[in-house]
Scaffold this active site. Structure first.
Site, mmCIF file in Angstrom:
data_model
loop_
_atom_site.group_PDB
_atom_site.id
_atom_site.type_symbol
_atom_site.label_atom_id
_atom_site.label_comp_id
_atom_site.label_asym_id
_atom_site.label_seq_id
_atom_site.Cartn_x
_atom_site.Cartn_y
_atom_site.Cartn_z
ATOM 1 N N PRO A 65 0.710 -1.315 0.071
ATOM 2 C CA PRO A 65 0.027 -0.109 0.155
ATOM 3 C C PRO A 65 0.978 1.103 0.077
ATOM 4 O O PRO A 65 1.801 1.345 0.895
ATOM 5 C CB PRO A 65 -0.791 -0.036 1.145
ATOM 6 C CG PRO A 65 -0.974 -1.640 1.416
ATOM 7 C CD PRO A 65 0.494 -2.224 1.037
ATOM 8 N N CYS A 66 0.569 2.311 -0.631
ATOM 9 C CA CYS A 66 1.216 3.392 -1.048
ATOM 10 C C CYS A 66 0.692 4.852 -0.382
ATOM 11 O O CYS A 66 1.159 5.904 -0.412
ATOM 12 C CB CYS A 66 1.360 3.579 -2.512
ATOM 13 S SG CYS A 66 -0.118 4.199 -3.282
ATOM 14 N N GLN A 67 -0.297 4.594 0.179
ATOM 15 C CA GLN A 67 -1.158 5.852 0.958
ATOM 16 C C GLN A 67 -0.408 6.807 1.738
ATOM 17 O O GLN A 67 -0.446 7.786 1.725
ATOM 18 C CB GLN A 67 -2.296 5.385 1.545
ATOM 19 C CG GLN A 67 -3.477 4.749 0.552
ATOM 20 C CD GLN A 67 -3.482 3.397 0.444
ATOM 21 O OE1 GLN A 67 -2.354 2.332 0.680
ATOM 22 N NE2 GLN A 67 -4.581 2.742 0.284
ATOM 23 N N LEU A 69 2.951 6.946 1.589
ATOM 24 C CA LEU A 69 4.051 7.251 0.918
ATOM 25 C C LEU A 69 3.893 8.211 -0.016
ATOM 26 O O LEU A 69 4.856 9.224 -0.308
ATOM 27 C CB LEU A 69 4.995 6.324 0.453
ATOM 28 C CG LEU A 69 5.327 4.904 1.307
ATOM 29 C CD1 LEU A 69 5.830 3.862 0.522
ATOM 30 C CD2 LEU A 69 6.284 5.358 2.198
#
Length: 168
Positions: A65-67, A69
């Site tokens: 998950p990138c949220q 970053l």
């Protein structure tokens, strides 16, 4: 890991890849995976999988998950609840010991926590035993997708020193 609706599974079209298992927590995404890969072993939660219930594989691919970053997010970084799941993926890599791991994420991974989060990514793969690591930002626009979608791709090679050859 973090299979979504099966983006990385598209590597099967390139040949020599066969998906053995998928891990995805979202029920709607799992329904899509079931439709396209009905015979694949499927799990819901990265926190509950590892060597005890996943078959050994040569390659583990994941876009954690990138949220936390993303420059569009609150920038909690690798200590964030969602992007921190990267550490679960690393645990699984350590347990299964594949020849290769491929990680995908947003370019914000470079600047998150003043660059220390990407240093954590590199150190995590090194601590897992990666002999060679290569990363690059690629844009889907240059691969036939009609939108700009820049992503970091990282290849960690645990068996040899061919990460750059594979990625580039």
């Amino acid at each position: 890991l973090f299979s979504g609706i099966g983006g990385f599974e598209g590597m099967e079209d390139a040949g020599d890849f066969h998906t053995l298992w998928q891990v995805e927590i979202n029920p709607e995404a799992r329904r899509v995976l079931e439709k396209h890969w009905p015979s694949v072993d499927r799990h819901e939660d990265v926190k509950r999988v590892g060597a005890h219930n996943l078959s050994p594989v040569d390659v583990i691919v994941f876009g954690s998950p990138c949220q936390d970053l993303s420059v569009a997010g609150k920038r909690a970084g690798m200590s964030g609840e969602r992007s921190g799941l990267f550490h679960e993926a690393i645990r699984i890599v350590q347990e299964l010991r594949p020849a290769l791991a491929v990680w995908e994420n947003v370019p914000g991974a470079f600047s998150s926590n003043a660059g220390r989060d990407f240093a954590t990514v590199l150190a995590s793969f090194r601590d897992c035993g990666a002999r060679d690591i290569c990363w690059r930002v690629l844009d889907a626009l240059y691969f036939g997708v009609a939108q700009r979608r820049r992503r970091v791709f990282l290849v960690a090679d645990f068996a040899s020193e061919r990460a750059a050859e594979i990625l580039l």
